[in-house]
Design a protein around this motif. Structure first.
Motif, PDB file in Angstrom:
ATOM      1  N   ASP A 133     -20.103  56.381  17.647  1.00  0.00           N
ATOM      2  CA  ASP A 133     -18.693  56.039  17.874  1.00  0.00           C
ATOM      3  C   ASP A 133     -17.840  56.234  16.619  1.00  0.00           C
ATOM      4  OD1 ASP A 133     -19.387  55.403  20.406  1.00  0.00           O
ATOM      5  OD2 ASP A 133     -19.376  53.221  20.121  1.00  0.00           O
ATOM      6  N   ALA A 134     -18.481  56.071  15.456  1.00  0.00           N
ATOM      7  CA  ALA A 134     -17.692  56.158  14.208  1.00  0.00           C
ATOM      8  C   ALA A 134     -17.496  57.601  13.740  1.00  0.00           C
ATOM      9  CB  ALA A 134     -18.390  55.343  13.115  1.00  0.00           C
ATOM     10  N   ILE A 135     -18.333  58.521  14.242  1.00  0.00           N
ATOM     11  CA  ILE A 135     -18.222  59.918  13.791  1.00  0.00           C
ATOM     12  C   ILE A 135     -16.923  60.537  14.326  1.00  0.00           C
ATOM     13  CG2 ILE A 135     -19.233  62.247  14.002  1.00  0.00           C
ATOM     14  CD1 ILE A 135     -21.996  60.989  13.818  1.00  0.00           C
ATOM     15  N   ARG A 136     -16.199  61.180  13.423  1.00  0.00           N
ATOM     16  CA  ARG A 136     -14.927  61.822  13.785  1.00  0.00           C
ATOM     17  C   ARG A 136     -15.022  63.322  13.468  1.00  0.00           C
ATOM     18  NH1 ARG A 136     -11.263  57.826  10.035  1.00  0.00           N
ATOM     19  NH2 ARG A 136     -11.220  59.737   8.793  1.00  0.00           N
ATOM     20  N   ASP A 137     -13.976  64.050  13.817  1.00  0.00           N
ATOM     21  CA  ASP A 137     -13.987  65.489  13.537  1.00  0.00           C
ATOM     22  C   ASP A 137     -14.076  65.778  12.038  1.00  0.00           C
ATOM     23  OD1 ASP A 137     -13.847  65.994  16.169  1.00  0.00           O
ATOM     24  OD2 ASP A 137     -11.667  66.376  16.215  1.00  0.00           O
ATOM     25  N   ASP A 138     -13.532  64.844  11.236  1.00  0.00           N
ATOM     26  CA  ASP A 138     -13.528  65.092   9.781  1.00  0.00           C
ATOM     27  C   ASP A 138     -14.674  64.379   9.058  1.00  0.00           C
ATOM     28  OD1 ASP A 138     -12.494  62.549  10.233  1.00  0.00           O
ATOM     29  OD2 ASP A 138     -10.983  62.690   8.648  1.00  0.00           O
ATOM     30  N   THR A 139     -15.673  63.866   9.815  1.00  0.00           N
ATOM     31  CA  THR A 139     -16.822  63.200   9.169  1.00  0.00           C
ATOM     32  C   THR A 139     -17.745  64.263   8.574  1.00  0.00           C
ATOM     33  OG1 THR A 139     -16.708  61.447  10.822  1.00  0.00           O
ATOM     34  CG2 THR A 139     -18.723  61.564   9.500  1.00  0.00           C
ATOM     35  N   ILE A 140     -18.110  64.069   7.294  1.00  0.00           N
ATOM     36  CA  ILE A 140     -18.960  65.073   6.635  1.00  0.00           C
ATOM     37  C   ILE A 140     -20.346  64.529   6.276  1.00  0.00           C
ATOM     38  CG2 ILE A 140     -17.143  66.583   5.746  1.00  0.00           C
ATOM     39  CD1 ILE A 140     -17.241  64.940   3.121  1.00  0.00           C
ATOM     40  N   LEU A 141     -20.476  63.212   6.209  1.00  0.00           N
ATOM     41  CA  LEU A 141     -21.762  62.644   5.782  1.00  0.00           C
ATOM     42  C   LEU A 141     -21.931  61.232   6.337  1.00  0.00           C
ATOM     43  CD1 LEU A 141     -24.311  62.871   3.865  1.00  0.00           C
ATOM     44  CD2 LEU A 141     -22.920  61.764   2.106  1.00  0.00           C
ATOM     45  N   VAL A 142     -23.176  60.940   6.752  1.00  0.00           N
ATOM     46  CA  VAL A 142     -23.547  59.561   7.124  1.00  0.00           C
ATOM     47  C   VAL A 142     -24.671  59.147   6.177  1.00  0.00           C
ATOM     48  CG1 VAL A 142     -24.579  58.099   8.918  1.00  0.00           C
ATOM     49  CG2 VAL A 142     -22.863  59.819   9.554  1.00  0.00           C
ATOM     50  N   SER A 143     -24.569  57.934   5.622  1.00  0.00           N
ATOM     51  CA  SER A 143     -25.628  57.426   4.743  1.00  0.00           C
ATOM     52  C   SER A 143     -26.030  56.029   5.214  1.00  0.00           C
ATOM     53  CB  SER A 143     -25.128  57.382   3.291  1.00  0.00           C
ATOM     54  OG  SER A 143     -26.139  56.865   2.455  1.00  0.00           O
ATOM     55  N   VAL A 144     -27.257  55.920   5.688  1.00  0.00           N
ATOM     56  CA  VAL A 144     -27.789  54.624   6.151  1.00  0.00           C
ATOM     57  C   VAL A 144     -29.160  54.430   5.513  1.00  0.00           C
ATOM     58  CG1 VAL A 144     -28.562  53.266   8.155  1.00  0.00           C
ATOM     59  CG2 VAL A 144     -26.574  54.778   8.383  1.00  0.00           C
ATOM     60  N   MET A 145     -29.361  53.284   4.893  1.00  0.00           N
ATOM     61  CA  MET A 145     -30.631  53.041   4.199  1.00  0.00           C
ATOM     62  C   MET A 145     -31.803  52.969   5.194  1.00  0.00           C
ATOM     63  SD  MET A 145     -29.784  49.076   3.154  1.00  0.00           S
ATOM     64  CE  MET A 145     -30.445  49.272   1.530  1.00  0.00           C
ATOM     65  N   THR A 146     -33.002  53.364   4.749  1.00  0.00           N
ATOM     66  CA  THR A 146     -34.165  53.294   5.639  1.00  0.00           C
ATOM     67  C   THR A 146     -34.595  51.846   5.826  1.00  0.00           C
ATOM     68  OG1 THR A 146     -34.874  55.428   4.776  1.00  0.00           O
ATOM     69  CG2 THR A 146     -36.482  54.199   6.074  1.00  0.00           C
ATOM     70  N   ALA A 147     -34.619  51.085   4.725  1.00  0.00           N
ATOM     71  CA  ALA A 147     -35.004  49.668   4.827  1.00  0.00           C
ATOM     72  C   ALA A 147     -34.194  48.884   3.819  1.00  0.00           C
ATOM     73  CB  ALA A 147     -36.493  49.502   4.558  1.00  0.00           C
ATOM     74  N   ASN A 148     -33.768  47.702   4.236  1.00  0.00           N
ATOM     75  CA  ASN A 148     -32.906  46.899   3.366  1.00  0.00           C
ATOM     76  C   ASN A 148     -33.725  46.176   2.296  1.00  0.00           C
ATOM     77  OD1 ASN A 148     -31.439  44.037   2.868  1.00  0.00           O
ATOM     78  ND2 ASN A 148     -29.985  45.728   3.035  1.00  0.00           N
ATOM     79  N   ASN A 149     -33.206  46.196   1.072  1.00  0.00           N
ATOM     80  CA  ASN A 149     -33.927  45.613  -0.058  1.00  0.00           C
ATOM     81  C   ASN A 149     -33.906  44.086  -0.060  1.00  0.00           C
ATOM     82  OD1 ASN A 149     -31.171  46.664  -0.558  1.00  0.00           O
ATOM     83  ND2 ASN A 149     -31.291  45.427  -2.399  1.00  0.00           N
ATOM     84  N   GLU A 150     -32.966  43.455   0.645  1.00  0.00           N
ATOM     85  CA  GLU A 150     -32.916  41.984   0.612  1.00  0.00           C
ATOM     86  C   GLU A 150     -33.638  41.354   1.795  1.00  0.00           C
ATOM     87  OE1 GLU A 150     -29.177  40.160  -0.256  1.00  0.00           O
ATOM     88  OE2 GLU A 150     -28.521  41.865  -1.458  1.00  0.00           O
ATOM     89  N   ILE A 151     -33.381  41.882   2.984  1.00  0.00           N
ATOM     90  CA  ILE A 151     -33.939  41.218   4.174  1.00  0.00           C
ATOM     91  C   ILE A 151     -34.978  42.067   4.907  1.00  0.00           C
ATOM     92  CG2 ILE A 151     -31.974  39.664   4.510  1.00  0.00           C
ATOM     93  CD1 ILE A 151     -30.956  41.595   6.673  1.00  0.00           C
ATOM     94  N   GLY A 152     -35.279  43.241   4.368  1.00  0.00           N
ATOM     95  CA  GLY A 152     -36.420  44.016   4.868  1.00  0.00           C
ATOM     96  C   GLY A 152     -36.228  44.733   6.193  1.00  0.00           C
ATOM     97  N   THR A 153     -35.022  44.727   6.742  1.00  0.00           N
ATOM     98  CA  THR A 153     -34.789  45.379   8.040  1.00  0.00           C
ATOM     99  C   THR A 153     -35.060  46.887   7.948  1.00  0.00           C
ATOM    100  OG1 THR A 153     -32.993  43.796   8.345  1.00  0.00           O
ATOM    101  CG2 THR A 153     -33.082  45.659   9.900  1.00  0.00           C
ATOM    102  N   ILE A 154     -35.900  47.383   8.854  1.00  0.00           N
ATOM    103  CA  ILE A 154     -36.186  48.828   8.894  1.00  0.00           C
ATOM    104  C   ILE A 154     -35.253  49.446   9.937  1.00  0.00           C
ATOM    105  CG2 ILE A 154     -37.918  50.605   9.358  1.00  0.00           C
ATOM    106  CD1 ILE A 154     -40.072  48.544   8.501  1.00  0.00           C
ATOM    107  N   GLU A 155     -34.364  50.298   9.468  1.00  0.00           N
ATOM    108  CA  GLU A 155     -33.326  50.849  10.343  1.00  0.00           C
ATOM    109  C   GLU A 155     -33.885  51.990  11.207  1.00  0.00           C
ATOM    110  OE1 GLU A 155     -30.579  49.384  10.606  1.00  0.00           O
ATOM    111  OE2 GLU A 155     -30.462  48.196   8.769  1.00  0.00           O
ATOM    112  N   PRO A 156     -33.277  52.213  12.366  1.00  0.00           N
ATOM    113  CA  PRO A 156     -33.729  53.324  13.223  1.00  0.00           C
ATOM    114  C   PRO A 156     -33.194  54.662  12.692  1.00  0.00           C
ATOM    115  CG  PRO A 156     -31.911  52.154  14.268  1.00  0.00           C
ATOM    116  CD  PRO A 156     -32.180  51.432  12.980  1.00  0.00           C
TER     117      PRO A 156
END
Ligand SMILES: Cc1ncc(COP(=O)(O)O)c(C=O)c1O
Length: 388
Positions: A133-156
């Protein structure tokens, strides 16, 4: 000492140190030199690159050594932004990234880029749909961490990468906490750029890597100079550091399954005992296999984390809080605020992160020391007295 701050840094492994030492005083040649002393260094760097590539199930040509995770994050964000600024100036990241990503994104905002900081749910997950939903025509890069350093959540991240690629957008992941801890294969996970660091996997500090996949291969250099690392990252190579990183990668690859199993069991034992035996305690982040094997983050109501950490230190236990002390004031963790904790709860939280040398006995001892000191801190807390 019971060291429970392995997400901050790990103790270097003896085998790693052993491989590094000769490269300080015996094989000290500059890797760019033509004579055999230089060739020895060149060979050692090539071997380290092979080992790092093997841990990521990728080709060595896609691995570029840097001075650490922070440099890799800066490189990916700044140079992709510059490279693609003619196409658009919109970048998407999340509210829970490490400062190496957050502050780099903010620096790009000062240069006229627009950044969306996506929220996360109560366990710290970023939803691939929210990225779509957040991607737009002018979006050039997405950066999402693999796993959070504080709470350990492993992102999809594989799903998020798929969403990005469907929209023709490059995807970077800060994998500093995940690299060597859980299996990662960027070529098969829709990842174009991946940051990693040696000192989180029993390697030396001050060395890291950026994986650069085929769609991002035209990324420019962040550090200019003599053209090392195929002109992508100049500067005389940190040969001992790179050798140590390579060895740490080799050891990580050989032990990853065993460590995941053992650390997850220890993690769940510690979490279970704390939640059962210490009243008003609650877990931050997910439980089960969506959490980094060695990460525990707990809020203890009616105590100040900073006071508890000092008492733990006096009992020879090293742990950390999510708070960052800046300019004399303790800021509550941006990650805990993003998962919906209030400022007070964020200041009541401590993080304990395990290594493959952590034992059950150490954790049982930690629980006893926690119980004693939390009781002591709470006994002088009037809100706790009133709640009782
Ligand atoms: C998620 C994450 N990203 C980046 C970094 C920075 O890595 P380095 O210390 O190698 O610069 C860290 C270090 O704590 C981290 O946890």
């Amino acid at each position: 000492m019971i060291y429970l701050d392995n997400a901050a840094t790990t103790r270097i492994r003896q085998e790693v140190l052993g491989e590094m030492l000769p490269y300080f005083d015996q094989y000290y040649g500059n890797a760019s030199a033509v004579y055999s002393l230089g060739a020895k260094s060149r060979y050692a760097i090539d071997q380290a690159r092979d080992r790092a590539a093997a841990l990521l199930s990728t080709r060595p040509e896609r691995i570029f050594f840097t001075s650490g995770g922070s440099e890799s994050d800066n490189w990916a964000l700044i140079k992709i932004a510059e490279m693609l600024s003619h196409k658009g100036r919109h970048i998407i990241t999340t509210q829970i990234e490490h400062p190496a990503v957050l502050n780099t994104a903010r620096s790009l905002m000062e240069r006229g880029f627009e950044v969306t900081f996506l929220p996360v749910d109560s366990e710290g997950f970023v939803s691939p749909e929210a990225v779509r939903d957040a991607i737009r025509d002018d979006t050039i890069l997405v950066s999402v961490m693999t796993a959070n350093n504080e709470i350990g959540t492993i992102e999809p991240v594989a799903e998020i990468g798929e969403v990005c690629h469907e929209a023709g957008v490059l995807f970077h992941t800060d994998a500093v906490q995940a690299f060597g801890q859980i299996p990662m294969a960027p070529d098969r996970m829709n990842i174009d750029l991946l940051s990693a660091s040696a000192h989180k996997i029993y390697g030396p500090k001050g060395v890291g890597l950026l994986y650069i996949g085929p769609f991002a291969s035209h990324i420019g250099a962040l550090i200019h100079g003599g053209g090392q690392e195929k002109d992508k990252r100049s500067g005389t190579e940190n040969v001992p550091g790179i050798v140590g990183f390579g060895k740490a990668c080799e050891l990580a690859a050989a032990t990853i399954e065993k460590r995941m199993e053992a650390e997850s069991a220890l993690r769940d034992h510690l979490i279970g005992r704390i939640l059962d035996e210490i009243e008003y305690s609650s877990l931050n982040g997910p439980s089960g296999d969506k959490r980094l094997p060695g990460n525990i983050n707990i809020s203890f109501k009616y105590i100040e984390a900073e006071s508890l950490l000092i008492l733990l230190d006096q009992n020879d236990i090293a742990a950390s809080s999510g708070s960052a002390c800046s300019a004399g004031s303790i800021e509550p963790s941006h990650v805990l605020l993003a998962i919906g904790r209030d400022e007070e709860e964020a200041r009541e939280s401590i993080r304990m992160t395990l290594s493959d040398k952590t034992t059950l006995e150490e954790l049982d001892q930690t629980v006893e020391i926690l119980k004693k000191n939390i009781d002591m801190l709470r006994s002088s807390n009037i809100f706790y007295q009133a709640a009782k």
